[in-house]
Design a protein around this motif. Structure first.
Motif, PDB file in Angstrom:
ATOM      1  N   ASN A   1       0.876  -1.163   0.000  1.00 18.21           N
ATOM      2  CA  ASN A   1       0.000   0.000   0.000  1.00 18.21           C
ATOM      3  C   ASN A   1       0.916   1.217   0.000  1.00 18.21           C
ATOM      4  OD1 ASN A   1      -1.574   2.296   1.157  1.00 18.21           O
ATOM      5  ND2 ASN A   1      -3.179   0.772   1.152  1.00 18.21           N
ATOM      6  N   MET A   2       1.104   1.821  -1.160  1.00 16.48           N
ATOM      7  CA  MET A   2       2.068   2.908  -1.322  1.00 16.48           C
ATOM      8  C   MET A   2       1.697   3.694  -2.569  1.00 16.48           C
ATOM      9  SD  MET A   2       6.201   2.581  -1.802  1.00 16.48           S
ATOM     10  CE  MET A   2       6.447   1.973  -0.137  1.00 16.48           C
ATOM     11  N   GLU A   3       1.821   4.990  -2.520  1.00 16.78           N
ATOM     12  CA  GLU A   3       1.472   5.808  -3.677  1.00 16.78           C
ATOM     13  C   GLU A   3       2.445   5.543  -4.822  1.00 16.78           C
ATOM     14  OE1 GLU A   3      -0.235  10.241  -4.668  1.00 16.78           O
ATOM     15  OE2 GLU A   3       0.558   9.768  -2.679  1.00 16.78           O
ATOM     16  N   VAL A   4       1.924   5.173  -5.963  1.00 16.28           N
ATOM     17  CA  VAL A   4       2.727   4.905  -7.158  1.00 16.28           C
ATOM     18  C   VAL A   4       2.163   5.759  -8.290  1.00 16.28           C
ATOM     19  CG1 VAL A   4       3.477   3.182  -8.833  1.00 16.28           C
ATOM     20  CG2 VAL A   4       3.254   2.548  -6.413  1.00 16.28           C
ATOM     21  N   LEU A   5       2.938   6.723  -8.739  1.00 16.82           N
ATOM     22  CA  LEU A   5       2.501   7.671  -9.760  1.00 16.82           C
ATOM     23  C   LEU A   5       3.301   7.462 -11.040  1.00 16.82           C
ATOM     24  CD1 LEU A   5       2.297  10.871  -7.522  1.00 16.82           C
ATOM     25  CD2 LEU A   5       0.413   9.390  -8.230  1.00 16.82           C
ATOM     26  N   PRO A   6       2.867   8.049 -12.156  1.00 16.02           N
ATOM     27  CA  PRO A   6       3.662   7.951 -13.378  1.00 16.02           C
ATOM     28  C   PRO A   6       5.094   8.415 -13.139  1.00 16.02           C
ATOM     29  CG  PRO A   6       1.502   8.870 -13.861  1.00 16.02           C
ATOM     30  CD  PRO A   6       1.595   8.770 -12.364  1.00 16.02           C
ATOM     31  N   GLY A   7       6.049   7.609 -13.563  1.00 17.04           N
ATOM     32  CA  GLY A   7       7.457   7.914 -13.329  1.00 17.04           C
ATOM     33  C   GLY A   7       8.042   7.220 -12.124  1.00 17.04           C
ATOM     34  N   SER A   8       7.197   6.572 -11.295  1.00 20.83           N
ATOM     35  CA  SER A   8       7.690   5.899 -10.088  1.00 20.83           C
ATOM     36  C   SER A   8       8.365   4.572 -10.389  1.00 20.83           C
ATOM     37  CB  SER A   8       6.536   5.650  -9.100  1.00 20.83           C
ATOM     38  OG  SER A   8       6.041   6.854  -8.561  1.00 20.83           O
ATOM     39  N   SER A   9       8.026   3.941 -11.504  1.00 29.34           N
ATOM     40  CA  SER A   9       8.598   2.638 -11.828  1.00 29.34           C
ATOM     41  C   SER A   9      10.122   2.721 -11.830  1.00 29.34           C
ATOM     42  CB  SER A   9       8.127   2.166 -13.201  1.00 29.34           C
ATOM     43  OG  SER A   9       6.744   1.938 -13.203  1.00 29.34           O
ATOM     44  N   GLY A  10      10.761   1.765 -11.161  1.00 30.71           N
ATOM     45  CA  GLY A  10      12.206   1.759 -11.039  1.00 30.71           C
ATOM     46  C   GLY A  10      12.726   2.381  -9.757  1.00 30.71           C
ATOM     47  N   SER A  11      11.828   2.967  -8.940  1.00 33.03           N
ATOM     48  CA  SER A  11      12.254   3.580  -7.678  1.00 33.03           C
ATOM     49  C   SER A  11      12.695   2.509  -6.688  1.00 33.03           C
ATOM     50  CB  SER A  11      11.100   4.374  -7.055  1.00 33.03           C
ATOM     51  OG  SER A  11      10.628   5.372  -7.919  1.00 33.03           O
ATOM     52  N   PRO A  12      13.840   2.692  -6.019  1.00 31.88           N
ATOM     53  CA  PRO A  12      14.232   1.750  -4.972  1.00 31.88           C
ATOM     54  C   PRO A  12      13.334   1.888  -3.754  1.00 31.88           C
ATOM     55  CG  PRO A  12      15.722   3.616  -4.991  1.00 31.88           C
ATOM     56  CD  PRO A  12      14.813   3.786  -6.174  1.00 31.88           C
ATOM     57  N   VAL A  13      13.131   0.774  -3.027  1.00 31.72           N
ATOM     58  CA  VAL A  13      12.285   0.753  -1.843  1.00 31.72           C
ATOM     59  C   VAL A  13      13.104   0.225  -0.672  1.00 31.72           C
ATOM     60  CG1 VAL A  13      10.155  -0.123  -0.827  1.00 31.72           C
ATOM     61  CG2 VAL A  13      10.255   0.371  -3.284  1.00 31.72           C
ATOM     62  N   PHE A  14      12.993   0.886   0.493  1.00 33.50           N
ATOM     63  CA  PHE A  14      13.829   0.577   1.642  1.00 33.50           C
ATOM     64  C   PHE A  14      12.994   0.327   2.892  1.00 33.50           C
ATOM     65  CE2 PHE A  14      15.851   3.748  -1.089  1.00 33.50           C
ATOM     66  CZ  PHE A  14      17.025   3.102  -1.434  1.00 33.50           C
ATOM     67  N   ASP A  15      13.588  -0.384   3.862  1.00 34.20           N
ATOM     68  CA  ASP A  15      12.988  -0.439   5.188  1.00 34.20           C
ATOM     69  C   ASP A  15      13.422   0.803   5.957  1.00 34.20           C
ATOM     70  OD1 ASP A  15      15.589  -0.898   6.096  1.00 34.20           O
ATOM     71  OD2 ASP A  15      15.270  -3.025   6.520  1.00 34.20           O
ATOM     72  N   VAL A  16      12.999   0.929   7.212  1.00 34.41           N
ATOM     73  CA  VAL A  16      13.268   2.155   7.966  1.00 34.41           C
ATOM     74  C   VAL A  16      14.751   2.359   8.246  1.00 34.41           C
ATOM     75  CG1 VAL A  16      10.993   2.218   9.043  1.00 34.41           C
ATOM     76  CG2 VAL A  16      12.849   0.975  10.169  1.00 34.41           C
ATOM     77  N   GLU A  17      15.559   1.300   8.119  1.00 26.54           N
ATOM     78  CA  GLU A  17      16.992   1.404   8.359  1.00 26.54           C
ATOM     79  C   GLU A  17      17.781   1.627   7.075  1.00 26.54           C
ATOM     80  OE1 GLU A  17      18.029  -2.110  10.507  1.00 26.54           O
ATOM     81  OE2 GLU A  17      17.093  -1.415  12.357  1.00 26.54           O
ATOM     82  N   GLY A  18      17.079   1.817   5.963  1.00 28.88           N
ATOM     83  CA  GLY A  18      17.747   2.095   4.708  1.00 28.88           C
ATOM     84  C   GLY A  18      18.225   0.864   3.959  1.00 28.88           C
ATOM     85  N   ASN A  19      17.796  -0.333   4.397  1.00 28.07           N
ATOM     86  CA  ASN A  19      18.145  -1.554   3.680  1.00 28.07           C
ATOM     87  C   ASN A  19      17.254  -1.691   2.447  1.00 28.07           C
ATOM     88  OD1 ASN A  19      20.073  -2.556   5.651  1.00 28.07           O
ATOM     89  ND2 ASN A  19      18.291  -2.903   6.967  1.00 28.07           N
ATOM     90  N   LEU A  20      17.850  -2.047   1.324  1.00 29.10           N
ATOM     91  CA  LEU A  20      17.094  -2.185   0.085  1.00 29.10           C
ATOM     92  C   LEU A  20      16.152  -3.381   0.167  1.00 29.10           C
ATOM     93  CD1 LEU A  20      16.789  -1.076  -2.839  1.00 29.10           C
ATOM     94  CD2 LEU A  20      18.468  -2.806  -3.528  1.00 29.10           C
ATOM     95  N   ILE A  21      14.889  -3.169  -0.146  1.00 31.93           N
ATOM     96  CA  ILE A  21      13.861  -4.215  -0.131  1.00 31.93           C
ATOM     97  C   ILE A  21      13.505  -4.643  -1.549  1.00 31.93           C
ATOM     98  CG2 ILE A  21      11.460  -4.729   0.468  1.00 31.93           C
ATOM     99  CD1 ILE A  21      13.341  -4.618   2.850  1.00 31.93           C
ATOM    100  N   GLY A  22      13.430  -3.691  -2.444  1.00 31.67           N
ATOM    101  CA  GLY A  22      13.017  -4.007  -3.800  1.00 31.67           C
ATOM    102  C   GLY A  22      12.967  -2.767  -4.660  1.00 31.67           C
ATOM    103  N   MET A  23      12.258  -2.885  -5.765  1.00 31.64           N
ATOM    104  CA  MET A  23      12.097  -1.798  -6.723  1.00 31.64           C
ATOM    105  C   MET A  23      10.636  -1.720  -7.149  1.00 31.64           C
ATOM    106  SD  MET A  23      13.462  -1.770 -10.664  1.00 31.64           S
ATOM    107  CE  MET A  23      15.204  -1.548 -10.335  1.00 31.64           C
ATOM    108  N   VAL A  24      10.116  -0.511  -7.292  1.00 37.82           N
ATOM    109  CA  VAL A  24       8.738  -0.340  -7.738  1.00 37.82           C
ATOM    110  C   VAL A  24       8.608  -0.830  -9.180  1.00 37.82           C
ATOM    111  CG1 VAL A  24       6.919   1.311  -8.276  1.00 37.82           C
ATOM    112  CG2 VAL A  24       8.300   1.615  -6.214  1.00 37.82           C
ATOM    113  N   LYS A  25       7.718  -1.798  -9.383  1.00 36.84           N
ATOM    114  CA  LYS A  25       7.431  -2.301 -10.734  1.00 36.84           C
ATOM    115  C   LYS A  25       6.288  -1.516 -11.358  1.00 36.84           C
ATOM    116  CE  LYS A  25       5.809  -6.422 -13.227  1.00 36.84           C
ATOM    117  NZ  LYS A  25       6.811  -6.356 -14.315  1.00 36.84           N
ATOM    118  N   GLY A  26       5.230  -1.296 -10.581  1.00 31.64           N
ATOM    119  CA  GLY A  26       4.074  -0.565 -11.086  1.00 31.64           C
ATOM    120  C   GLY A  26       2.950  -0.613 -10.089  1.00 31.64           C
TER     121      GLY A  26
END
Length: 296
Positions: free
Chosen positions: A244-269
Motif C-alpha cells: 500500500n504505497m502511492e505509485v505515480l507515473p514515473g515511479s517505476s524503477g524507484s528503490p524501496v527501503f525499510d526504515v533502516e535504509g536496507n534495500l527491499i526491492g524496486m517499484v514495478k508498477g
C-alpha cells in the motif's frame, strides 16, 4: 513530520532564510521537492553534508528536520544558529495532522538512512520512436551502472539520466531482461553515491513500514511511505511484493527501503485503476539479474 522544530514563518520564507544562512557559512545548497508539499535542502561543504527537510504546518508555520554534520557541528546546531530563538514548540501554532493518510503517503518523519539514499536515485528519460517516457532508477555501482525497470523501452532513440544535483548524462543499455522487467544502464562517469544490492533484505513482514525514493512525474528525490499489505505473489513465475504505497507515473524503477535504509526491492508498477496499490520487484530478483550480467 513528527520530529524537528517548528518556526513561525511561511515555508517559502523559511526556505530562503535557511538557504541564505548556509550560503553565508560557505555551503553550496541544493533544493529538491518531496511528497506532501515538503522540501529538501542539501548543504555541501567539501566532503561534509547537512540535510534539512521543511514541512508546512500551517500558512504561517514550518517544521524543519535537520540531519548530518559539518565542521564538528550537527545540522541542528546550524539550524539554531541561523534561526536564533525564533521557533515554536512542536505542538504549537498548527492543528495536528493525525495519522498517515490511507493512500499510502505518510506524515512520518523521513528516517536519516532514507535521506542518505536520495543522492543515489536517478530520473531516466527515454526518447522512443513515437513518444518520450520517464521513469526512475538507482546507481548500483561506482562504475556508473544504473538499474531500472525495462517496460516501455522499445525502439529507443536516445536516453538520459538526471541526477539529484541536476547533472545530466547520456545513458546506454548494457543488458535488458523483459521477463524480469529489469534493465541495466551505463553512464560515462564514476559515481560516488550508490546502493549496493548485497546489503538488501529478501524477507519483509506483513504491515512493515517501507519508504520509496524516486522520480514520480519527473520530481527527483520524492519520498513516499507505505507498508506491505499482501503476501508475495507469483506473476509469470516471478515473485512480487504487494504494498500500500502511492505509485505515480514515473515511479517505476524507484528503490524501496525499510526504515533502516536496507534495500527491499524496486517499484514495478501499480494495480490498474488505483494509485495506492503497488507491486515491488524483490531484491533477490535484481541480484540474480546482475549476477547474470557479470558472467557475460
Amino acid at each position: 513530520m513528527d520530529t524537528g522544530e517548528v518556526f513561525p514563518l511561511p515555508a517559502a520564507e523559511m526556505e530562503a532564510r535557511i538557504k541564505a544562512g548556509l550560503e553565508q557559512r560557505g555551503f553550496v545548497v541544493l533544493k529538491s521537492p518531496l511528497a506532501m508539499g515538503m522540501t529538501a535542502l542539501k548543504a555541501q561543504k567539501g566532503e561534509e553534508t547537512l540535510r534539512f527537510i521543511l514541512a508546512p504546518r500551517s500558512a504561517l508555520a514550518t517544521q524543519v528536520q535537520a540531519s548530518g554534520a559539518a565542521g564538528g557541528r550537527t545540522g541542528e546546531a546550524y539550524l539554531r544558529d541561523i534561526m536564533g530563538r525564533q521557533r515554536l514548540p512542536a505542538t504549537e501554532g498548527f492543528a495536528d495532522r493525525g495519522p498517515a493518510a490511507s493512500d499510502g503517503s505518510s506524515n512520518l518523519a523521513i528516517p536519516n538512512p532514507i535521506l542518505a539514499r536520495i543522492e543515489s536515485v536517478v530520473c531516466v528519460t527515454a526518447v522512443l520512436k513515437e513518444r518520450t517516457v520517464q521513469f526512475s532508477g538507482f546507481v548500483v555501482d561506482k562504475s556508473g551502472l544504473i538499474l531500472c525497470t525495462a517496460h516501455d523501452l522499445k525502439q529507443i532513440q536516445a536516453m538520459n539520466a538526471v541526477f539529484y544535483d541536476g547533472g545530466r548524462m547520456e545513458a546506454r543499455i548494457v543488458r535488458m531482461d523483459p521477463r524480469r522487467d529489469l534493465v541495466l544502464l551505463q553512464v560515462p562517469a564514476r559515481l560516488d553515491a550508490y546502493i549496493p544490492l548485497t546489503g538488501g533484505r529478501n524477507l519483509v513482514g506483513m504491515g512493515e513500514r517501507l519508504f520509496t525514493v524516486g522520480c514520480p512525474e519527473n520530481l527527483n528525490g520524492t519520498v513516499y511511505s507505505g507498508f506491505v499489505n499482501g503476501p508475495p505473489r507469483r506473476v509469470k513465475d516471478l515473485p512480487l511484493w504487494q504494498v500500500n504505497m502511492e505509485v505515480l507515473p514515473g515511479s517505476s524503477g524507484s528503490p524501496v527501503f525499510d526504515v533502516e535504509g536496507n534495500l527491499i526491492g524496486m517499484v514495478k508498477g501499480r494495480l490498474r485503476g488505483t494509485d495506492s496499490v503497488g507491486f515491488l520487484i524483490p531484491v533477490e530478483t535484481m541480484i540474480a539479474f546482475l549476477k547474470e550480467n557479470q558472467r557475460r
